[in-house]
Write a protein that holds these residues in place. Structure first.
Motif, PDB file in Angstrom:
ATOM      1  N   ARG A  71     -75.431 -56.106  -9.624  1.00  0.00           N
ATOM      2  CA  ARG A  71     -75.210 -56.793  -8.339  1.00  0.00           C
ATOM      3  C   ARG A  71     -76.522 -57.312  -7.777  1.00  0.00           C
ATOM      4  NH1 ARG A  71     -70.586 -53.152  -7.357  1.00  0.00           N
ATOM      5  NH2 ARG A  71     -71.994 -51.419  -6.958  1.00  0.00           N
ATOM      6  N   MET A  74     -77.637 -60.416  -9.795  1.00  0.00           N
ATOM      7  CA  MET A  74     -76.825 -61.601  -9.498  1.00  0.00           C
ATOM      8  C   MET A  74     -77.068 -62.106  -8.077  1.00  0.00           C
ATOM      9  SD  MET A  74     -75.329 -62.480 -12.232  1.00  0.00           S
ATOM     10  CE  MET A  74     -74.237 -63.749 -11.548  1.00  0.00           C
ATOM     11  N   THR A  78     -78.487 -65.769  -7.082  1.00  0.00           N
ATOM     12  CA  THR A  78     -77.815 -66.614  -6.092  1.00  0.00           C
ATOM     13  C   THR A  78     -78.809 -67.176  -5.088  1.00  0.00           C
ATOM     14  OG1 THR A  78     -75.796 -65.294  -6.310  1.00  0.00           O
ATOM     15  CG2 THR A  78     -75.995 -66.655  -4.339  1.00  0.00           C
ATOM     16  N   HIS A  98     -66.277 -67.019  -5.241  1.00  0.00           N
ATOM     17  CA  HIS A  98     -65.600 -65.902  -5.902  1.00  0.00           C
ATOM     18  C   HIS A  98     -66.084 -65.788  -7.344  1.00  0.00           C
ATOM     19  CE1 HIS A  98     -63.237 -69.067  -7.806  1.00  0.00           C
ATOM     20  NE2 HIS A  98     -62.933 -69.530  -6.611  1.00  0.00           N
ATOM     21  N   SER A  99     -65.720 -64.675  -7.990  1.00  0.00           N
ATOM     22  CA  SER A  99     -66.044 -64.492  -9.406  1.00  0.00           C
ATOM     23  C   SER A  99     -65.138 -65.382 -10.248  1.00  0.00           C
ATOM     24  CB  SER A  99     -65.846 -63.030  -9.810  1.00  0.00           C
ATOM     25  OG  SER A  99     -66.711 -62.196  -9.075  1.00  0.00           O
ATOM     26  N   ASN A 102     -66.774 -64.949 -15.869  1.00  0.00           N
ATOM     27  CA  ASN A 102     -67.926 -64.054 -16.044  1.00  0.00           C
ATOM     28  C   ASN A 102     -69.106 -64.406 -15.146  1.00  0.00           C
ATOM     29  OD1 ASN A 102     -66.787 -62.381 -17.997  1.00  0.00           O
ATOM     30  ND2 ASN A 102     -67.288 -63.817 -19.636  1.00  0.00           N
ATOM     31  N   GLY A 103     -68.901 -65.271 -14.151  1.00  0.00           N
ATOM     32  CA  GLY A 103     -69.977 -65.629 -13.238  1.00  0.00           C
ATOM     33  C   GLY A 103     -69.450 -65.816 -11.824  1.00  0.00           C
ATOM     34  N   PHE A 104     -70.204 -66.542 -11.005  1.00  0.00           N
ATOM     35  CA  PHE A 104     -69.805 -66.861  -9.632  1.00  0.00           C
ATOM     36  C   PHE A 104     -69.469 -68.344  -9.550  1.00  0.00           C
ATOM     37  CE2 PHE A 104     -72.834 -63.422  -7.721  1.00  0.00           C
ATOM     38  CZ  PHE A 104     -71.999 -62.426  -8.205  1.00  0.00           C
ATOM     39  N   SER A 219     -73.931 -64.475 -20.050  1.00  0.00           N
ATOM     40  CA  SER A 219     -72.483 -64.332 -20.168  1.00  0.00           C
ATOM     41  C   SER A 219     -71.863 -65.602 -20.738  1.00  0.00           C
ATOM     42  CB  SER A 219     -71.851 -64.060 -18.794  1.00  0.00           C
ATOM     43  OG  SER A 219     -72.198 -62.787 -18.320  1.00  0.00           O
ATOM     44  N   LYS A 434     -69.950 -63.205  -0.841  1.00  0.00           N
ATOM     45  CA  LYS A 434     -68.524 -63.107  -1.153  1.00  0.00           C
ATOM     46  C   LYS A 434     -68.064 -61.651  -1.079  1.00  0.00           C
ATOM     47  CE  LYS A 434     -68.950 -62.680  -6.186  1.00  0.00           C
ATOM     48  NZ  LYS A 434     -68.108 -61.489  -6.332  1.00  0.00           N
ATOM     49  N   PRO A 436     -66.185 -59.030  -3.212  1.00  0.00           N
ATOM     50  CA  PRO A 436     -65.667 -58.829  -4.567  1.00  0.00           C
ATOM     51  C   PRO A 436     -64.236 -58.309  -4.550  1.00  0.00           C
ATOM     52  CG  PRO A 436     -67.844 -57.823  -4.306  1.00  0.00           C
ATOM     53  CD  PRO A 436     -67.361 -58.186  -2.932  1.00  0.00           C
TER      54      PRO A 436
END
Length: 554
Positions: A71, A74, A78, A98-99, A102-104, A219, A434, A436
């Motif tokens: 987290r 990532m 971001t 959102h996810s 495998n990413g945002f 990913s 976001k 999760p």
């Protein structure tokens, strides 16, 4: 006068000066780390690598294979992405939605349509930040000063969110010219963020970070059009009812205007379930077998019962069948990679008998269904469980493997209607933070386990990583196989769940291994105002499966 303190890590003891940072101690370590370390666990409290130690401490290192470490990585990526995008596309506004894949998924509002060249330039700029080893600095300001910063930046979502932070000061992050508020920790330097890529997708950008299984690799992008569609629909509906973020829900609750939102959300669910029942009615051949799958605490049980009612309204007489009754006898259960019995493996199910029974039922034969005795670990058969089905009696089968083709391999696809259900949150905390979907499901499960299974929050939290591993292996790879997806999230529910879960999380002691996770969830929940009166929540609501009072699930 130099004051020395003793720091104990995985590799031994260090005598260091007081106020030495974790990053400095990490550089002294006598062990090689396979993956980037992003945090330290100091006396069971999560700390950033910039944290200064003031007393003797035990330190465990958290790398990107750990959920908190990932987290942090990532979140830091971001931050880099937002800075690069706003430098290269002046006036652009990005929202971390959102996810996905495998990413945002990042929505970008800009005067021109994004193209591949834009995305490549943004990624190149991010890599320049990484190569230049820029500092990501955490600093504290009075809350009013932070509010003024966001007024100048015209970031309304962050402005409204800060009103609900119950401290007089706020931690912000600075990287170059950009100052921003993020819920959670960051790495101290851009040089740590090597593993990422960007991809243009549906007029937005997918930000990909380290792979969960192979963190030294980026990913792999997975095309998920059905999941994206359901997310997009959720965000569109939130926009229609003017609830884009947590602060907008809080305002409604504070003004006692939330009952209408509760009724709207429940009516929305009912309409979607009615639509699915109508689809099944229109194609009776495909609807002979109704398969329902979804991750833990997605609300599968309540959904299945509500769908059953709507099918009955449509003149059908559905019959439910439990996959759990087809477990192989316990001594035949396959083992996982650790040599433990793997009850979540699809091969823990007697696939041959299951498929034979389904085939016979479809053809009109009578079948004696098994019952699995969980005390003895064996299947049993009783005369009263002999059934046969008629033309208007679809079979409803709910379970984690329901969308895996192996489960129903001998049943023609033309006889299977596949439904994937999950709780895909419509709200964000703000434009850059976001919520999760995993956190929503975890909070649901803590509350349900306490009310219905007498499990403590600590017990539920200690099992959660194992549950997630099982979902990644057995559920998520098959979600795009669904004919339809149903979003079980209710836009108001975190404001209801908060009062149920906070006391359970607060009971977790500092020496408990799951303490850091309870602390993270408590910090997150502070941004929601409680809905204390639950009288507007109908007794067939999916939320009732977790908070109690359901007329569908007991």
């Amino acid at each position: 006068m130099i004051v020395l303190i003793t720091i104990t890590t995985q590799s031994g003891e260090f005598k260091v000066e007081k106020n030495t940072t974790l990053e400095q101690i990490l550089s002294m370590e006598r062990m090689d780390f396979l993956y980037p370390v992003t945090l330290g666990l100091v006396n069971n409290n999560l700390r950033e690598l910039s944290y200064e130690l003031e007393e003797d401490s035990f330190v465990n290192w958290i790398d990107i294979t750990d959920p908190d470490g990932r987290r942090t990585y990532m979140r830091s990526l971001t931050f880099l992405f937002i800075r690069a995008l706003e430098e290269l596309l002046p006036g652009a506004v990005t929202k971390i939605q959102h996810s996905l894949s495998n990413g945002f998924f990042c929505e970008v509002e800009y005067e021109e349509k994004l193209n591949v060249d834009d995305v490549q330039k943004i990624e190149l700029r991010m890599r320049e930040f990484v190569d230049s080893n820029e500092k990501i600095i955490r600093f504290r300001v009075p809350k009013e000063e932070a509010i003024n910063i966001y007024k100048k930046q015209n970031r309304e979502g962050k402005l409204n969110l800060l009103k609900y932070k119950n401290t007089s000061t706020v931690h912000l992050y600075r990287c170059g010219w950009l100052e921003d508020y993020f819920y959670g920790y960051m790495v101290p330097s851009t040089a740590m963020l090597h593993t990422f890529s960007l991809r243009l997708y549906n007029d937005g950008i997918v930000l990909l970070g380290p792979d969960i299984k192979e963190p030294h690799k980026v990913s792999r992008f997975i095309h998920q059009p059905k999941l994206f569609k359901i997310y997009k629909e959720a965000k569109r509906w939130a926009k229609i009812i003017n609830l884009p973020n947590a602060a907008s829900l809080n305002i409604l609750v504070e003004n006692n205007n939330h009952p209408e939102i509760i009724r709207l959300a429940e009516a929305y669910h009912e309409k979607k379930i009615c639509d699915i029942a109508d689809m099944i009615k229109k194609d009776p051949e495909k609807g002979k077998i109704i398969l329902i799958a979804g991750p833990s605490s997605s609300g599968k049980t309540s959904f299945a019962q509500r769908l059953k009612l709507q099918l009955m309204v449509n003149g059908l007489s559905p019959v439910s069948l439990s996959v759990d009754d087809y477990f192989v006898n316990r001594d035949k259960t396959p083992l996982d990679e650790y040599g433990e019995k793997d009850y979540e493996s699809i091969y823990a199910i007697d696939l041959k008998t299951f498929n034979e029974d389904i085939e016979k039922l479809i053809l009109g034969y009578e079948v004696n269904l098994p019952s699995f005795n969980f005390k003895t670990g064996t299947r049993e058969y009783f005369e009263e469980k002999k059934i046969s089905i008629e033309e208007n009696q679809p079979l409803i089968i709910e379970g984690i493997h329901a969308l895996n083709p192996i489960l129903t391999q001998s049943i023609p696809d033309g006889n299977k209607f596949k439904i994937y259900i999950s709780a895909l949150t419509q709200l964000n905390l703000d434009e850059h933070n976001k919520i999760p979907t995993t956190d929503l499901r975890l909070i649901r499960r803590i509350v349900r386990d306490y009310h219905h299974r007498s499990y403590s929050a600590s017990t539920t939290l200690s099992m959660w990583q194992s549950v997630n591993r099982g979902e990644r292996k057995n559920i998520f790879p098959y979600q795009e196989n669904a004919d339809i997806m149903f979003n079980s999230a209710l836009i108001y529910e975190l404001a209801v769940l908060k009062k149920h879960v906070v006391p359970l999380l607060e009971d977790i002691k500092e020496d408990d291994p799951v303490f850091r996770e309870s602390k993270r969830l408590l910090k997150f929940l502070q941004y929601f105002v409680d809905i204390t009166d639950e009288s507007d929540i109908i007794n067939t609501s999916l939320l009732r499966e977790f908070i109690g009072g359901s007329k569908l699930v007991h």
